[in-house]
Write an enzyme that holds these catalytic residues in place. Structure first.
Site, PDB file in Angstrom:
ATOM      1  N   ARG A 100       0.833  -1.195   0.000  1.00 30.64           N
ATOM      2  CA  ARG A 100       0.000   0.000   0.000  1.00 30.64           C
ATOM      3  C   ARG A 100       0.874   1.253   0.000  1.00 30.64           C
ATOM      4  NH1 ARG A 100      -1.787   0.848   4.343  1.00 30.64           N
ATOM      5  NH2 ARG A 100      -1.119  -0.978   5.518  1.00 30.64           N
ATOM      6  N   TYR A 228      -1.543  -3.479  -6.993  1.00 30.81           N
ATOM      7  CA  TYR A 228      -1.292  -4.270  -5.795  1.00 30.81           C
ATOM      8  C   TYR A 228      -2.383  -4.197  -4.738  1.00 30.81           C
ATOM      9  CZ  TYR A 228       1.167  -6.687  -2.164  1.00 30.81           C
ATOM     10  OH  TYR A 228       1.515  -7.616  -1.217  1.00 30.81           O
ATOM     11  N   GLY A 230      -4.206  -3.761  -1.461  1.00 32.31           N
ATOM     12  CA  GLY A 230      -5.061  -2.713  -0.914  1.00 32.31           C
ATOM     13  C   GLY A 230      -5.181  -1.486  -1.806  1.00 32.31           C
ATOM     14  N   LYS A 237      -9.667  -2.316   1.481  1.00 33.07           N
ATOM     15  CA  LYS A 237      -9.409  -1.186   2.360  1.00 33.07           C
ATOM     16  C   LYS A 237     -10.158   0.069   1.889  1.00 33.07           C
ATOM     17  CE  LYS A 237      -7.162  -3.651   5.157  1.00 33.07           C
ATOM     18  NZ  LYS A 237      -5.838  -4.114   5.122  1.00 33.07           N
ATOM     19  N   HIS A 257     -10.614  -2.388  11.252  1.00 37.41           N
ATOM     20  CA  HIS A 257      -9.518  -3.261  10.783  1.00 37.41           C
ATOM     21  C   HIS A 257      -9.332  -4.378  11.813  1.00 37.41           C
ATOM     22  CE1 HIS A 257      -5.023  -3.402   9.312  1.00 37.41           C
ATOM     23  NE2 HIS A 257      -5.783  -4.223   8.618  1.00 37.41           N
ATOM     24  N   SER A 279      -1.471  -3.491  10.319  1.00 38.32           N
ATOM     25  CA  SER A 279      -1.103  -4.363   9.202  1.00 38.32           C
ATOM     26  C   SER A 279       0.140  -5.194   9.552  1.00 38.32           C
ATOM     27  CB  SER A 279      -0.808  -3.514   7.971  1.00 38.32           C
ATOM     28  OG  SER A 279      -1.958  -2.754   7.653  1.00 38.32           O
ATOM     29  N   CYS A 281       0.552  -7.446  11.778  1.00 38.74           N
ATOM     30  CA  CYS A 281       0.794  -7.563  13.218  1.00 38.74           C
ATOM     31  C   CYS A 281       0.007  -8.703  13.850  1.00 38.74           C
ATOM     32  CB  CYS A 281       0.496  -6.245  13.923  1.00 38.74           C
ATOM     33  SG  CYS A 281       1.708  -4.970  13.519  1.00 38.74           S
ATOM     34  N   LYS A 283      -3.197 -10.474  12.763  1.00 37.22           N
ATOM     35  CA  LYS A 283      -4.636 -10.762  12.711  1.00 37.22           C
ATOM     36  C   LYS A 283      -4.908 -12.132  12.087  1.00 37.22           C
ATOM     37  CE  LYS A 283      -5.716  -6.962  10.558  1.00 37.22           C
ATOM     38  NZ  LYS A 283      -4.333  -6.481  10.548  1.00 37.22           N
ATOM     39  N   THR A 284      -4.342 -12.370  10.903  1.00 41.28           N
ATOM     40  CA  THR A 284      -4.614 -13.639  10.223  1.00 41.28           C
ATOM     41  C   THR A 284      -4.188 -14.803  11.119  1.00 41.28           C
ATOM     42  OG1 THR A 284      -4.255 -12.584   8.088  1.00 41.28           O
ATOM     43  CG2 THR A 284      -4.169 -14.990   8.135  1.00 41.28           C
ATOM     44  N   ASN A 285      -3.026 -14.637  11.752  1.00 39.28           N
ATOM     45  CA  ASN A 285      -2.518 -15.717  12.597  1.00 39.28           C
ATOM     46  C   ASN A 285      -3.434 -15.982  13.784  1.00 39.28           C
ATOM     47  OD1 ASN A 285       0.448 -16.838  11.971  1.00 39.28           O
ATOM     48  ND2 ASN A 285       0.149 -14.821  11.071  1.00 39.28           N
ATOM     49  N   ASP A 306      -9.419  -9.741   8.723  1.00 39.13           N
ATOM     50  CA  ASP A 306      -8.888  -8.404   8.431  1.00 39.13           C
ATOM     51  C   ASP A 306      -9.870  -7.262   8.703  1.00 39.13           C
ATOM     52  OD1 ASP A 306      -6.547  -6.964   7.463  1.00 39.13           O
ATOM     53  OD2 ASP A 306      -7.705  -6.469   5.676  1.00 39.13           O
ATOM     54  N   ARG A 394       2.027 -12.028  -0.522  1.00 32.38           N
ATOM     55  CA  ARG A 394       0.681 -12.328  -0.035  1.00 32.38           C
ATOM     56  C   ARG A 394       0.100 -13.561  -0.699  1.00 32.38           C
ATOM     57  NH1 ARG A 394      -1.732  -8.764   4.082  1.00 32.38           N
ATOM     58  NH2 ARG A 394      -0.055  -7.267   4.362  1.00 32.38           N
ATOM     59  N   ARG A 425       2.620  -3.819  17.714  1.00 33.06           N
ATOM     60  CA  ARG A 425       3.910  -4.502  17.684  1.00 33.06           C
ATOM     61  C   ARG A 425       4.879  -3.594  18.432  1.00 33.06           C
ATOM     62  NH1 ARG A 425       6.607  -8.100  13.782  1.00 33.06           N
ATOM     63  NH2 ARG A 425       4.621  -8.496  12.761  1.00 33.06           N
TER      64      ARG A 425
HETATM   65  P1  GTP Z   1      -2.546  -7.593   7.383  1.00 34.41           P
HETATM   66  O1  GTP Z   1      -3.041  -8.628   6.460  1.00 34.41           O
HETATM   67  O2  GTP Z   1      -1.413  -6.788   6.825  1.00 34.41           O
HETATM   68  O3  GTP Z   1      -3.610  -6.696   7.928  1.00 34.41           O
HETATM   69  O4  GTP Z   1      -1.794  -8.324   8.603  1.00 34.41           O
HETATM   70  P2  GTP Z   1      -2.221  -9.296   9.804  1.00 34.41           P
HETATM   71  O5  GTP Z   1      -2.491  -8.470  11.021  1.00 34.41           O
HETATM   72  O6  GTP Z   1      -3.262 -10.265   9.396  1.00 34.41           O
HETATM   73  O7  GTP Z   1      -0.823 -10.020  10.111  1.00 34.41           O
HETATM   74  P3  GTP Z   1      -0.426 -11.570  10.037  1.00 34.41           P
HETATM   75  O8  GTP Z   1      -1.253 -12.438  10.936  1.00 34.41           O
HETATM   76  O9  GTP Z   1      -0.356 -11.965   8.629  1.00 34.41           O
HETATM   77  O10 GTP Z   1       1.047 -11.517  10.668  1.00 34.41           O
HETATM   78  C1  GTP Z   1       2.085 -10.779  10.118  1.00 34.41           C
HETATM   79  C2  GTP Z   1       3.409 -11.287  10.606  1.00 34.41           C
HETATM   80  O11 GTP Z   1       3.474 -11.344  12.024  1.00 34.41           O
HETATM   81  C3  GTP Z   1       3.714 -12.692  10.086  1.00 34.41           C
HETATM   82  O12 GTP Z   1       5.038 -12.738   9.631  1.00 34.41           O
HETATM   83  C4  GTP Z   1       3.529 -13.551  11.300  1.00 34.41           C
HETATM   84  O13 GTP Z   1       4.327 -14.700  11.255  1.00 34.41           O
HETATM   85  C5  GTP Z   1       3.885 -12.627  12.451  1.00 34.41           C
HETATM   86  N1  GTP Z   1       3.131 -12.989  13.681  1.00 34.41           N
HETATM   87  C6  GTP Z   1       1.810 -13.206  13.776  1.00 34.41           C
HETATM   88  N2  GTP Z   1       1.445 -13.552  15.029  1.00 34.41           N
HETATM   89  C7  GTP Z   1       2.584 -13.535  15.768  1.00 34.41           C
HETATM   90  C8  GTP Z   1       2.866 -13.809  17.134  1.00 34.41           C
HETATM   91  O14 GTP Z   1       2.000 -14.143  17.946  1.00 34.41           O
HETATM   92  N3  GTP Z   1       4.159 -13.676  17.530  1.00 34.41           N
HETATM   93  C9  GTP Z   1       5.150 -13.310  16.657  1.00 34.41           C
HETATM   94  N4  GTP Z   1       6.390 -13.214  17.130  1.00 34.41           N
HETATM   95  N5  GTP Z   1       4.924 -13.070  15.352  1.00 34.41           N
HETATM   96  C10 GTP Z   1       3.649 -13.172  14.902  1.00 34.41           C
HETATM   97  C1  SPV Z   2      -2.990  -4.452   5.164  1.00 34.73           C
HETATM   98  O1  SPV Z   2      -2.010  -3.810   4.718  1.00 34.73           O
HETATM   99  O2  SPV Z   2      -3.511  -4.175   6.273  1.00 34.73           O
HETATM  100  C2  SPV Z   2      -3.542  -5.585   4.406  1.00 34.73           C
HETATM  101  C3  SPV Z   2      -3.050  -5.805   3.047  1.00 34.73           C
HETATM  102  O3  SPV Z   2      -4.408  -6.273   4.902  1.00 34.73           O
HETATM  103  S1  SPV Z   2      -3.764  -4.726   1.882  1.00 34.73           S
HETATM  104  O4  SPV Z   2      -4.898  -5.389   1.266  1.00 34.73           O
HETATM  105  O5  SPV Z   2      -2.730  -4.454   0.865  1.00 34.73           O
HETATM  106  O6  SPV Z   2      -4.200  -3.516   2.530  1.00 34.73           O
HETATM  107 MN    MN Z   3      -5.084  -5.452   6.892  1.00 28.98          MN
END
Ligand code: GTP
Ligand code: SPV
Ligand code: MN
Length: 612
Positions: A100, A228, A230, A237, A257, A279, A281, A283-285, A306, A394, A425
């Site tokens: 983004r 790309y 977002g 977004k 978000h 972003s 930080c 969420k997906t995990n 997300d 991604r 973070r």
């Molecule tokens: P966007 O899609 O950008 O909004 O991101 P998101 O918040 O969904 O982040 P995502 O879960 O994809 O995590 C981003 C990065 O943080 C990845 O490289 C993960 O491996 C790392 N990560 C996620 N959860 C943890 C955690 O609990 N501890 C640590 N150390 N790293 C984490």
């Molecule tokens: C973010 O950056 O928070 C994302 C990826 O989830 S994007 O769709 O590029 O905004």
């Molecule tokens: Mn996001």
């Protein structure tokens, strides 16, 4: 939909409007009266952008496969090893177009104050003039796709529709995975009569001629010069956060978000949490977490990873829907241990963007835990220097492929939210978890969220900045008004969710994470749920309620001695400075900042002064 072949291109008439459809594919819409506005807009865009042909997308699987075939033919998509990654493709974006672009993203309101200091602003007329000039003739030689989509379950009263016009087939297939796209959405648009108009062209991909513009007053988005994520998948977004947050304020709801996750206890009760982290930080995990063996009987269900749209129901219960239907997730760091659900989900029918390749044409990324990279994300032989996959590489995949997908993600009324969790973070300062004292304090905690920047946006990585509610890049209006809107929920309900703050990213002096994170985060979610159920006492501190150490289940945890104590400690002097910095941050928003927010910040400041 028509597929394109070279004969088409050489014989295509200059004017798009007189192309005869050679198949069942539609080039003009039936003239339903409710759709006249849509037809006129499509006509006007075509007149400006001059595409060689127009395709109205129906959202069918057949259409998806035709587009994928077309893009594998022209090299936009590279088929991955189909034995090991069936239905998976790699897209390499332009190396200058990998994230983004916040500095090129504008909110264009008549009054600059409405966009606020948190947004770049341009007057609507000037913005239209600037970007329309770039759209002039931008689609010559290209196909213009008309993509109707619905954000949210198609029959949900909370869902909203949009139409994205784009010249990128990559955008179309991503929209197919990420939204309810095509005929069903078009039917709903006809019923609703309104929709968000999104116009997108990859243009020249010149970063100096790239703009992502939002016109919340007229429900329009114009995005030029990027293909790309977002920047280009306008349902995400641009619509579901920036435009929707504006609508939400007017209509009394929230567009956030946030992931939405169901946490099921061994007794079978499920609590739903909505968690806002900036972003990349976590969420997906967190949304796809697998409970570790030490936590038998617990189960996690993913509702969304997300974005959440939150509404108060008649009883004052906050409910959430996920407007999306797929995941556009960070690839690096995804492995069997960190996020096995995602790792398994992206084994088939996935579009990868900017990952590396192994010798045998499998996708590769840092911390994948298997294989070695032969080709980097740019397509060059991997030199061993720097990351092989782009740090913001991604995956795009439909949500229903997730083994722990919750069917309640389809529920028209969404799910009831027990707790709202904010996080950032932070290497230092922010404890593992604390609970806000009440809603107003929670809004202050959220307004003060700070986090290190990540590769999800262009610019420096690792710089701590304020990211209120994880919405810094996404709030479509003045943060001061946004905070007032958040505060106003306390006037409408006395059963609002509790508010928490977490930090998975504390480090020791050697730069190692203090908290193991990932699946182990369930232990923190259990404390949060225990608090919601009124089962756990807490330590009352100046910054909020912290867990008693014994209430975080730490058995079988691989952690340095004393780490949990450090994670649950409140550095009073550090927080004194932090809360003062939050005060300065609020000052930058001037007189529009709600008094109640200011008072809450001062109350915490005074409480800190009394103890530090
Ligand atoms: P966007 O899609 O950008 O909004 O991101 P998101 O918040 O969904 O982040 P995502 O879960 O994809 O995590 C981003 C990065 O943080 C990845 O490289 C993960 O491996 C790392 N990560 C996620 N959860 C943890 C955690 O609990 N501890 C640590 N150390 N790293 C984490
Ligand atoms: C973010 O950056 O928070 C994302 C990826 O989830 S994007 O769709 O590029 O905004
Ligand atoms: Mn996001």
């Amino acid at each position: 939909m028509r597929t394109i072949d070279s004969a088409d291109i050489t014989t295509a008439p200059k004017r798009w409007s007189i192309i005869a459809a050679p198949s069942n594919d539609r080039e003009t819409m039936p003239q339903h009266s409710r759709l006249q506005d849509l037809n006129s807009w499509v006509d006007a865009v075509a007149a400006r952008t001059q595409p060689d042909r127009i395709v109205w997308c129906d959202g069918s699987d057949a259409e998806y496969h035709r587009l994928v075939a077309q893009m594998t033919d022209d090299g936009t998509l590279l088929p991955l090893n189909q034995d090991r990654y069936p239905g998976c493709y790699l897209h390499r974006s332009d190396p200058d177009d990998v994230a983004r672009v916040e500095h090129l993203t504008f909110v264009c309101t008549s009054d600059e104050e409405d966009a606020g200091p948190n947004n770049n602003w341009m007057a609507p007329d000037a913005a239209h003039a600037k970007i329309d000039a770039l759209f002039n003739g931008a689609m010559r030689g290209r196909t213009m796709y008309v993509v109707p989509y619905c954000m949210g379950p198609i029959d949900s009263p909370y869902a909203r529709c949009g139409v994205e016009i784009t010249d990128s087939p990559y955008v179309v297939v991503n929209m197919k995975l990420m939204t309810r796209m095509g005929d069903a959405a078009l039917a709903r648009i006809e019923r609703d009569g309104d929709y968000v108009k999104g116009l997108h062209s990859t243009g020249t991909l010149d970063p100096d001629q790239r703009f992502i513009m939002h016109f919340p007053e007229s429900l329009e988005i114009k995005s030029y010069g990027s293909g790309y994520g977002g920047n280009a998948l306008l349902g995400k977004k641009c619509h579901a956060l920036r435009i929707a947050s504006w609508q939400a304020r007017k209509e009394g709801w929230l567009a956030e978000h946030m992931l939405i996750v169901g946490v099921q206890s061994p007794a079978g009760d499920t609590h739903y949490l909505a968690c806002a982290f900036p972003s990349a930080c976590g969420k997906t995990n967190l949304a796809m977490l697998i409970p570790p063996a030490s936590q038998p009987g617990w189960k996690i269900w993913t509702l969304g990873d997300d974005i959440a749209w939150l509404h108060l129901d008649d009883a004052g219960q906050l409910r959430a829907i996920n407007p999306e239907a797929g995941y556009f997730g960070v690839v690096p760091g995804t492995n069997e241990k960190t996020n096995k659900n995602a790792f398994d989900t992206i084994r088939s029918d996935t579009i990868f963007t900017n990952v590396a390749l192994t010798e045998d044409n499998c996708p590769w990324w840092e911390d994948k835990g298997e294989g070695t990279p032969a080709t980097d994300w740019r397509g060059n032989p991997y030199s061993g220097d720097g990351p092989a996959a782009h740090p913001n590489a991604r995956f795009t995949v439909r949500a229903t492929a997730n083994p722990v997908y919750s069917e309640l993600a389809e529920a028209p009324d969404g799910v009831p939210i027990s707790a709202i969790v904010f996080g950032g973070r932070r290497k230092q300062l922010a404890p593992l978890v604390f609970e806000a004292k009440d809603w107003h304090h929670g809004v202050m905690v959220a307004a003060g969220v700070a986090s290190e920047t990540t590769a999800a946006a262009t610019g420096a990585v690792g710089v701590v900045r304020r990211d209120p509610m994880a919405m810094k890049p996404f709030c479509g209006y003045n943060f001061a008004d946004y905070w007032a809107h958040w505060l106003s929920f306390a006037e409408r309900s006395d059963t609002l969710p509790r508010v928490f703050h977490v930090n998975w990213f504390r480090q020791d002096s050697d730069g190692r994470f203090l908290w193991p994170g990932f699946g182990e985060n369930l232990r923190v979610l259990r404390w949060i749920i225990g608090r919601c159920d009124g089962q756990l006492e807490a330590r009352d501190t100046a910054i909020g309620h912290l867990p008693h150490e014994a209430d975080i289940d730490a058995h079988d945890l691989d952690m340095a001695p004393g780490a949990l104590e450090t994670l649950l400690d409140v550095d009073m002097a550090g927080w004194d400075a932090e809360i003062a910095a939050v005060g300065e941050y609020l000052d930058a928003f001037g007189a529009r900042v709600p008094d109640r927010l200011r008072e809450t910040q001062l109350k915490v400041r005074d409480a800190l002064k009394a103890v530090s």
